[in-house]
Structure formats: C-alpha cells, structure tokens
Design a protein around this motif. Structure first.
Motif, PDB file in Angstrom:
ATOM      1  N   ALA A 180       0.736  -1.078  -0.134  1.00 32.73           N
ATOM      2  CA  ALA A 180       0.007   0.010  -0.126  1.00 32.73           C
ATOM      3  C   ALA A 180       0.961   1.414  -0.023  1.00 32.73           C
ATOM      4  CB  ALA A 180      -0.962   0.051   1.225  1.00 32.73           C
ATOM      5  N   ASP A 181       2.098   1.198   0.566  1.00 34.74           N
ATOM      6  CA  ASP A 181       2.928   2.350   0.931  1.00 34.74           C
ATOM      7  C   ASP A 181       3.588   2.468  -0.742  1.00 34.74           C
ATOM      8  OD1 ASP A 181       5.018   4.244   1.254  1.00 34.74           O
ATOM      9  OD2 ASP A 181       4.956   3.443   3.415  1.00 34.74           O
ATOM     10  N   LEU A 182       4.265   1.492  -0.983  1.00 34.41           N
ATOM     11  CA  LEU A 182       5.220   1.533  -2.217  1.00 34.41           C
ATOM     12  C   LEU A 182       4.320   2.057  -3.564  1.00 34.41           C
ATOM     13  CD1 LEU A 182       8.118  -0.666  -1.762  1.00 34.41           C
ATOM     14  CD2 LEU A 182       8.249   1.741  -1.801  1.00 34.41           C
ATOM     15  N   TYR A 183       3.246   1.207  -3.592  1.00 32.51           N
ATOM     16  CA  TYR A 183       2.217   1.575  -4.961  1.00 32.51           C
ATOM     17  C   TYR A 183       1.856   2.949  -4.985  1.00 32.51           C
ATOM     18  CZ  TYR A 183       2.998  -2.655  -7.201  1.00 32.51           C
ATOM     19  OH  TYR A 183       3.892  -3.671  -8.126  1.00 32.51           O
ATOM     20  N   GLN A 184       1.620   3.456  -3.666  1.00 37.09           N
ATOM     21  CA  GLN A 184       1.092   4.789  -3.785  1.00 37.09           C
ATOM     22  C   GLN A 184       2.328   5.862  -4.316  1.00 37.09           C
ATOM     23  OE1 GLN A 184      -1.362   6.849  -0.655  1.00 37.09           O
ATOM     24  NE2 GLN A 184      -1.248   4.984   0.218  1.00 37.09           N
ATOM     25  N   LEU A 185       3.358   5.535  -3.872  1.00 32.52           N
ATOM     26  CA  LEU A 185       4.675   6.286  -4.515  1.00 32.52           C
ATOM     27  C   LEU A 185       4.865   6.129  -5.995  1.00 32.52           C
ATOM     28  CD1 LEU A 185       6.996   8.103  -4.025  1.00 32.52           C
ATOM     29  CD2 LEU A 185       8.279   6.086  -3.246  1.00 32.52           C
ATOM     30  N   ALA A 186       4.614   4.893  -6.274  1.00 25.78           N
ATOM     31  CA  ALA A 186       4.592   4.517  -7.966  1.00 25.78           C
ATOM     32  C   ALA A 186       3.573   5.381  -8.616  1.00 25.78           C
ATOM     33  CB  ALA A 186       4.662   3.288  -8.194  1.00 25.78           C
ATOM     34  N   ALA A 209      -4.591  -3.352  -1.013  1.00 31.30           N
ATOM     35  CA  ALA A 209      -3.654  -3.949   0.082  1.00 31.30           C
ATOM     36  C   ALA A 209      -3.667  -3.370   1.447  1.00 31.30           C
ATOM     37  CB  ALA A 209      -2.350  -3.690  -0.613  1.00 31.30           C
ATOM     38  N   ALA A 210      -4.109  -2.056   1.597  1.00 28.69           N
ATOM     39  CA  ALA A 210      -4.192  -1.353   2.802  1.00 28.69           C
ATOM     40  C   ALA A 210      -5.458  -1.918   3.396  1.00 28.69           C
ATOM     41  CB  ALA A 210      -4.110   0.241   2.800  1.00 28.69           C
ATOM     42  N   LYS A 211      -6.592  -2.179   2.899  1.00 27.64           N
ATOM     43  CA  LYS A 211      -7.976  -2.587   3.289  1.00 27.64           C
ATOM     44  C   LYS A 211      -7.445  -4.070   3.825  1.00 27.64           C
ATOM     45  CE  LYS A 211     -12.337  -4.109   2.019  1.00 27.64           C
ATOM     46  NZ  LYS A 211     -13.296  -4.255   0.823  1.00 27.64           N
ATOM     47  N   GLU A 212      -6.667  -4.827   3.098  1.00 23.86           N
ATOM     48  CA  GLU A 212      -6.512  -6.201   3.851  1.00 23.86           C
ATOM     49  C   GLU A 212      -5.669  -6.150   4.883  1.00 23.86           C
ATOM     50  OE1 GLU A 212      -6.867  -9.754   2.586  1.00 23.86           O
ATOM     51  OE2 GLU A 212      -8.479  -8.438   1.293  1.00 23.86           O
ATOM     52  N   ALA A 213      -4.905  -5.025   5.162  1.00 19.90           N
ATOM     53  CA  ALA A 213      -3.945  -4.847   6.218  1.00 19.90           C
ATOM     54  C   ALA A 213      -4.555  -4.152   7.492  1.00 19.90           C
ATOM     55  CB  ALA A 213      -2.471  -4.205   6.098  1.00 19.90           C
ATOM     56  N   ARG A 214      -5.814  -3.937   7.199  1.00 21.72           N
ATOM     57  CA  ARG A 214      -6.379  -2.908   8.151  1.00 21.72           C
ATOM     58  C   ARG A 214      -5.823  -1.530   8.676  1.00 21.72           C
ATOM     59  NH1 ARG A 214      -9.523  -6.036   6.114  1.00 21.72           N
ATOM     60  NH2 ARG A 214     -10.962  -7.149   7.420  1.00 21.72           N
ATOM     61  N   ALA A 215      -5.030  -1.076   7.492  1.00 19.88           N
ATOM     62  CA  ALA A 215      -4.246   0.070   7.948  1.00 19.88           C
ATOM     63  C   ALA A 215      -5.228   1.425   7.299  1.00 19.88           C
ATOM     64  CB  ALA A 215      -3.073  -0.005   7.086  1.00 19.88           C
ATOM     65  N   TYR A 216      -5.925   1.892   8.280  1.00 21.46           N
ATOM     66  CA  TYR A 216      -7.304   2.811   7.729  1.00 21.46           C
ATOM     67  C   TYR A 216      -6.385   4.130   7.218  1.00 21.46           C
ATOM     68  CZ  TYR A 216      -9.852  -0.823  10.003  1.00 21.46           C
ATOM     69  OH  TYR A 216     -10.715  -1.983  10.563  1.00 21.46           O
ATOM     70  N   ASP A 217      -5.424   4.710   7.714  1.00 22.93           N
ATOM     71  CA  ASP A 217      -5.347   6.126   7.239  1.00 22.93           C
ATOM     72  C   ASP A 217      -4.615   5.774   5.875  1.00 22.93           C
ATOM     73  OD1 ASP A 217      -5.708   7.995   9.489  1.00 22.93           O
ATOM     74  OD2 ASP A 217      -4.756   6.349  10.621  1.00 22.93           O
ATOM     75  N   LEU A 218      -3.665   4.776   5.824  1.00 29.31           N
ATOM     76  CA  LEU A 218      -2.949   4.492   4.736  1.00 29.31           C
ATOM     77  C   LEU A 218      -4.263   4.130   3.509  1.00 29.31           C
ATOM     78  CD1 LEU A 218      -0.244   3.674   3.307  1.00 29.31           C
ATOM     79  CD2 LEU A 218      -0.319   1.654   4.191  1.00 29.31           C
ATOM     80  N   TRP A 219      -5.266   3.430   4.100  1.00 27.59           N
ATOM     81  CA  TRP A 219      -6.124   3.267   3.001  1.00 27.59           C
ATOM     82  C   TRP A 219      -7.051   4.245   2.648  1.00 27.59           C
ATOM     83  CZ3 TRP A 219     -10.827  -0.413   4.964  1.00 27.59           C
ATOM     84  CH2 TRP A 219     -11.941  -0.454   3.996  1.00 27.59           C
ATOM     85  N   ALA A 220      -7.298   5.475   3.577  1.00 28.96           N
ATOM     86  CA  ALA A 220      -7.890   6.372   3.212  1.00 28.96           C
ATOM     87  C   ALA A 220      -7.116   7.300   2.153  1.00 28.96           C
ATOM     88  CB  ALA A 220      -8.317   7.121   4.403  1.00 28.96           C
ATOM     89  N   CYS A 221      -5.760   7.206   2.538  1.00 26.65           N
ATOM     90  CA  CYS A 221      -4.932   8.103   1.473  1.00 26.65           C
ATOM     91  C   CYS A 221      -4.836   7.599   0.257  1.00 26.65           C
ATOM     92  CB  CYS A 221      -3.367   8.311   2.128  1.00 26.65           C
ATOM     93  SG  CYS A 221      -3.382   9.490   3.639  1.00 26.65           S
ATOM     94  N   ALA A 222      -4.714   6.459  -0.248  1.00 24.16           N
ATOM     95  CA  ALA A 222      -4.837   5.702  -1.429  1.00 24.16           C
ATOM     96  C   ALA A 222      -6.057   6.012  -2.259  1.00 24.16           C
ATOM     97  CB  ALA A 222      -4.761   4.248  -1.460  1.00 24.16           C
ATOM     98  N   LEU A 223      -7.057   6.076  -1.293  1.00 20.78           N
ATOM     99  CA  LEU A 223      -8.498   6.367  -2.030  1.00 20.78           C
ATOM    100  C   LEU A 223      -8.595   7.801  -2.462  1.00 20.78           C
ATOM    101  CD1 LEU A 223     -10.843   4.583   0.502  1.00 20.78           C
ATOM    102  CD2 LEU A 223     -10.445   4.007  -2.149  1.00 20.78           C
ATOM    103  N   THR A 224      -7.840   8.770  -1.478  1.00 20.78           N
ATOM    104  CA  THR A 224      -7.936  10.233  -1.621  1.00 20.78           C
ATOM    105  C   THR A 224      -6.830  10.527  -2.842  1.00 20.78           C
ATOM    106  OG1 THR A 224      -8.146  10.708   0.449  1.00 20.78           O
ATOM    107  CG2 THR A 224      -7.323  12.426  -0.964  1.00 20.78           C
TER     108      THR A 224
END
Length: 417
Positions: A180-186, A209-224
């Motif tokens: 979730a982190d690196l693919y946002q950078l890509a 990926a962030a949803k699967e990891a239950r990383a909610y802030d990371l997930w919200a940032c990817a959606l944004t």
C-alpha cells in the motif's frame, strides 16, 4: 532530449535539490539544469567538489558526464536502454506486468505456516518503514521525478519476492502495508507523468492492500490519491464517491493524524469543480481544523498534509468557482512564501487563470511565462496539466497576439513525460 539521468539520479539519492546542489558548488541553479540536461558540462575545476558531493570518484563522475541519454528501465532482471524504444512506454508495460503479479499474490489466502526461523528479524519492519520514508523524501526533493523510476522499480520487485515468502497473519499484514505504501509512491510517479490510467491502477492496488492490512489511514490516503486522478480527468462525480469512502475509512483511523482533514481539502476542490460554493466553504473549514491537532500530524511519506498548502488550495477553489474577489489575496500571499517548484507553478497558473477571468492579458502572460519556465525545468506532467487547463480560459483573449503564442507553447509541452 538528451539528458544525463545518471547525474540527476545521484544528486537526488544524496538528498540535494537542484537549488541546494547549485549552492553547494557555487553556481546558479540554471547551470545545474544545463549540466543534467546535457546542454553543457562542468568546468574541470568544478569537478572535484562535484565528485565529493555525489560520493563518486573522479573517474566515475567523468563517466556520468560523458554518458548522455543512457537512462535504463529495469524489467525483471533485464535492463532496457532508452535507445531500444520509448522509455515511458517501456516503464508503463513493465509496471503493468508487476501490478498484475502483485494483485494476484495479494489475493492469495494467508498461509498458516510460520516463517522460517531467522527469516524476518525483529528490526525488519522498522527498517522497511525507514526505507519507505527515505524514498518518499527523495521523491519530494527530486526536480525531475522520472529519474527515480529505476530505484522505485527495484524495491517493488523485491517486495513481490517478499510477498511470495510471507507466512502467517503478521507477515501477510506487514507485506500488505508495504504494498500500500510503495504503490502509492509509484502512483505519484505516474500521476506526475500524466499517465492517469496507470496511476489509478497503482492507487487502487494500494487501497486494496491497505484494506487487507486494516491500515485505515493508509487506505484512506490511497483512495484520496485515486480521487485526484478522477478530478484532474474531469470526472468530479467519481472523485466525490471515492472521497466519501475515504472519509468513512479515515474516521476509523488515528484521530491524531491529519488524514480526515486532507480528505476534506480534496473534497473542497471537487465541490469547487461542480460550482457548489457553500459545500466548498464547509469542506475548507473542516480542513482548517488540522491546525488544532498537536504533535506529529503526518508521517512525511504517504501522508504529508499539515495545512501548509491550504492557502494555495483555497485560492485554487475560488478561481474554479469564478470568485476573483476572494482568490487574489489568498494566492498572492501563498506565492510570497517559499514553495517547491511544482507548488509554485500551480499558484502561478491559478493567478494566470485569475487574469483570464478579468480579461487582464498582461497578468495572464506574466504568470503563465513563469509557470512555463518551471515546466521546462522540472518536466513535471502535473505542471503541464495545470497549464493545459489554462488554455480554455484564453478563448476570449485571442485578439492579443501574445495569447495564440502562449496557446502554442502550452500545447507543445509533453502530454506525458
């Protein structure tokens, strides 16, 4: 254009912007731009200091300076030179293949088998997080973002290998967070290159990926970030849906972080795009509440919102809403601050748009010229897209001979870096 990408890549890896590197050597920033573009070369007396700053031997520096237009893109373990085809298209095909593989691996169920003893050390998660933070910082410093692709691609390839070896719930979650982190950078890299389709793929995978990891802030940032793609493609309703989902996810995240306030700031842009002044004002006010947070409100990586850009964003919203009376003071005060090249260019384009709304051709030309200079320096697709959005606003000003020329110069900017 011939470019010394290796030289720029070494500068960025050492943590220097073009301005900082120029200051350290004692030359103008434009001189560094010419060196990296292949239009000129440093004098012999300048090279020893350059080599020290870049951590290179004199011989290695000389090789970099003599190697023009030799950027490589890695596909698997096979390097592909720019001369074998369009580098941008090769990067695109390469990452699409990697996206497919990563998506398939992410969809596999967790293995109940524990990791091999010693396979993952206790320090590994911290080291991975530090590496990701470093890549985000380097990306932020880079004037030409595209020089970072080989570095990011190499880490994405290693991540794919780690996914195949991940075992157990903890390992699966840890790798999902890294995806979730690196693919946002890509995604950021390809969004800057104006490849909306590929950046959207990256953000969608990051959200999954962030949803699967239950990383909610990371997930919200990817959606944004995905919503930004939709907004800049002129699909405001789709952006609004993504942001509504991001807001719901952010409420489940860390209340000490600025995630939900960043979502509000982007929602304001969407409301402005559809002409809803009241909803835009409410969203901006919600974003301003970030200033009430204390402590570290962002991580400097996939979350960087701290409210420092709100003046620029508010001014852009007022321009989109056709309110020059509200926009000018906000934008001119934002321009007076120290801004990075891409942020400065965005404000310049908004001030040019403000001039177009008023029929002030002198203002349009003045600010658009400055923004074009930044576009030439950075090769940023984001800046090119901002300038391209200015062209429809020039329709009523074409009687001035400078305006058709401005049209042509903006149209000549690369549509995709």
């Amino acid at each position: 254009m011939a470019r010394r990408r290796g030289l720029a890549g070494h500068r960025v890896a050492r943590g220097y912007s073009q301005e900082e590197f120029a200051t350290a050597i004692g030359v103008a920033t434009s001189t560094v731009v010419r060196w990296e573009s292949g239009r000129s070369a440093p004098r012999p007396y300048q090279r020893p200091k350059m080599a020290r700053l870049l951590g290179l031997s004199r011989a290695d520096l000389d090789k970099l300076l003599s190697s023009v237009n030799t950027a490589t893109v890695t596909s698997g373990n096979t390097p592909m030179s720019a001369s074998s085809g369009d580098p941008g298209e090769m990067r695109r095909r390469d990452l699409l293949g990697l996206l497919t593989t990563t998506s398939a691996l992410l969809a596999l169920p967790e293995s109940p088998v524990a990791a091999s003893p010693g396979r993952i050390s206790a320090a590994a998660p911290q080291a991975e997080e530090a590496l990701a933070d470093h890549l985000w910082r380097v990306y932020g410093l880079a004037d030409d973002k595209h020089t970072l692709y080989p570095v990011i691609r190499r880490h994405l390839g290693s991540l794919t290998e780690d996914m195949e070896r991940a075992r157990g719930h903890t390992g699966h979650k840890r790798v999902g967070t890294r995806v979730a982190d690196l693919y946002q950078l890509a995604g950021e890299l390809f969004f800057d290159a104006r490849d909306n389709a590929l950046s959207a793929h990256c953000y969608a995978l990051a959200a999954s990926a962030a949803k699967e990891a239950r990383a909610y802030d990371l997930w919200a940032c990817a959606l944004t970030r995905h919503a930004y793609v939709e907004l800049y493609a002129g699909r405001a309703p789709s952006a609004a849906s993504l942001l509504s989902a991001a807001a719901r996810v952010a409420r489940r995240g860390d209340s000490a972080l600025s995630t939900r306030h960043w979502v509000s700031a982007v929602q304001a842009e969407v409301h402005a795009a559809v002409g809803d002044f009241d909803a835009c004002a409410r969203a901006l006010d919600a974003a301003e509440e970030v200033r009430a947070l204390s402590g570290p409100v962002h991580n400097g990586g996939w979350l960087r919102f701290d409210g420092s850009r709100l003046a620029e964003e508010r001014g852009a919203c007022y321009v989109a809403l056709g309110r020059p009376d509200l926009a000018e003071d906000v934008l001119t005060s934002a321009l007076a601050r120290e801004l990075g090249p891409r942020r400065r260019a965005a404000v310049l384009v908004d001030l040019a748009a403000l001039g177009a709304q008023r029929g002030d051709v002198d203002q349009v030309i003045h600010y658009a010229e400055e923004a074009l200079a930044v576009a030439g320096q950075t090769r940023s697709g984001y800046v090119s897209a901002k300038l391209d959005g200015l062209r429809p606003r020039l329709a009523g000003l074409s009687a001035d001979v400078r305006v058709p020329d401005l049209h042509r110069r903006i149209a000549a900017l690369p549509s995709s870096a």
